[in-house]
Motif scaffolding. Structure first.
Motif, PDB file in Angstrom:
ATOM      1  N   SER A  31       0.745  -1.244   0.028  1.00  0.00           N
ATOM      2  CA  SER A  31       0.177  -0.045  -0.075  1.00  0.00           C
ATOM      3  C   SER A  31       1.028   1.152   0.052  1.00  0.00           C
ATOM      4  N   LEU A  33       0.595   3.907   1.653  1.00  0.00           N
ATOM      5  CA  LEU A  33       0.801   4.475   2.899  1.00  0.00           C
ATOM      6  C   LEU A  33       1.922   3.710   3.832  1.00  0.00           C
ATOM      7  N   ARG A  34       1.681   2.276   3.794  1.00  0.00           N
ATOM      8  CA  ARG A  34       2.838   1.504   4.189  1.00  0.00           C
ATOM      9  C   ARG A  34       4.150   1.842   3.770  1.00  0.00           C
ATOM     10  N   ILE A  37       5.482   5.214   4.712  1.00  0.00           N
ATOM     11  CA  ILE A  37       5.961   5.339   6.037  1.00  0.00           C
ATOM     12  C   ILE A  37       7.343   4.665   6.154  1.00  0.00           C
ATOM     13  N   HIS A  69       4.615   0.236  11.952  1.00  0.00           N
ATOM     14  CA  HIS A  69       3.249  -0.358  12.080  1.00  0.00           C
ATOM     15  C   HIS A  69       2.311   0.634  13.024  1.00  0.00           C
ATOM     16  N   TYR A  72       1.451   3.470  10.847  1.00  0.00           N
ATOM     17  CA  TYR A  72       0.238   3.196   9.872  1.00  0.00           C
ATOM     18  C   TYR A  72      -0.953   2.850  10.602  1.00  0.00           C
ATOM     19  N   SER A  76      -4.347   5.158   9.450  1.00  0.00           N
ATOM     20  CA  SER A  76      -5.278   4.605   8.681  1.00  0.00           C
ATOM     21  C   SER A  76      -6.718   4.600   9.462  1.00  0.00           C
ATOM     22  N   HIS A 119       0.629  11.566   4.976  1.00  0.00           N
ATOM     23  CA  HIS A 119      -0.846  11.110   5.577  1.00  0.00           C
ATOM     24  C   HIS A 119      -1.898  11.894   4.562  1.00  0.00           C
ATOM     25  N   HIS A 122      -1.934  10.355   1.111  1.00  0.00           N
ATOM     26  CA  HIS A 122      -3.030   9.080   1.161  1.00  0.00           C
ATOM     27  C   HIS A 122      -4.583   9.593   1.607  1.00  0.00           C
TER      28      HIS A 122
END
Length: 127
Positions: A31, A33-34, A37, A69, A72, A76, A119, A122
């Protein structure tokens, strides 16, 4: 900083070469976003120095993955309003508690700002 603690106050931009060879911040998820990061944290010299030198113990790599994590999950959450100050506090606390390290070179603020931009990008991408 107390006995045994580390204060980091040097140039914070290091080559990501070591990190690219040894670290996969978040496995098996492509993804935006992941990945973003993970890439930001992989370029953060202070964090990578802490991981490489195992300032957080033998599980320093795992601790950096947990930070990625946690970020994330924070980003999210659909109803979460995240501020740059919250991110700065999270980064500072994570480095202090997980790696017994204080970073005073301005990179926490810089990374927090970059994470906020990620962010926001995203959020735009999912709407």
């Amino acid at each position: 900083m107390g006995a045994g603690g580390r204060t980091f106050d040097t140039a914070h931009v290091l080559s990501a070469t070591w990190h690219e060879k040894h670290v996969r911040p978040i496995a098996d998820d492509d993804s935006f976003l992941r990945r973003g990061i993970g890439e930001l944290l992989s370029r953060w010299g202070g964090l990578q120095m802490a991981v490489k030198n195992q300032w957080g113990g033998h599980d320093s790599l795992k601790k950096s993955q947990e930070l990625a994590h946690h970020l994330y999950l924070l980003f999210s959450q659909s109803n979460a309003v995240v501020t740059v100050e919250e991110i700065e506090n999270l980064l500072h606390e994570s480095l202090l508690l997980s790696f017994n390290t204080e970073i005073e070179d301005g990179s926490i603020e810089e990374v927090a700002e970059q994470l906020m931009i990620l962010h926001e990008e995203h959020l735009i991408g999912i709407h």
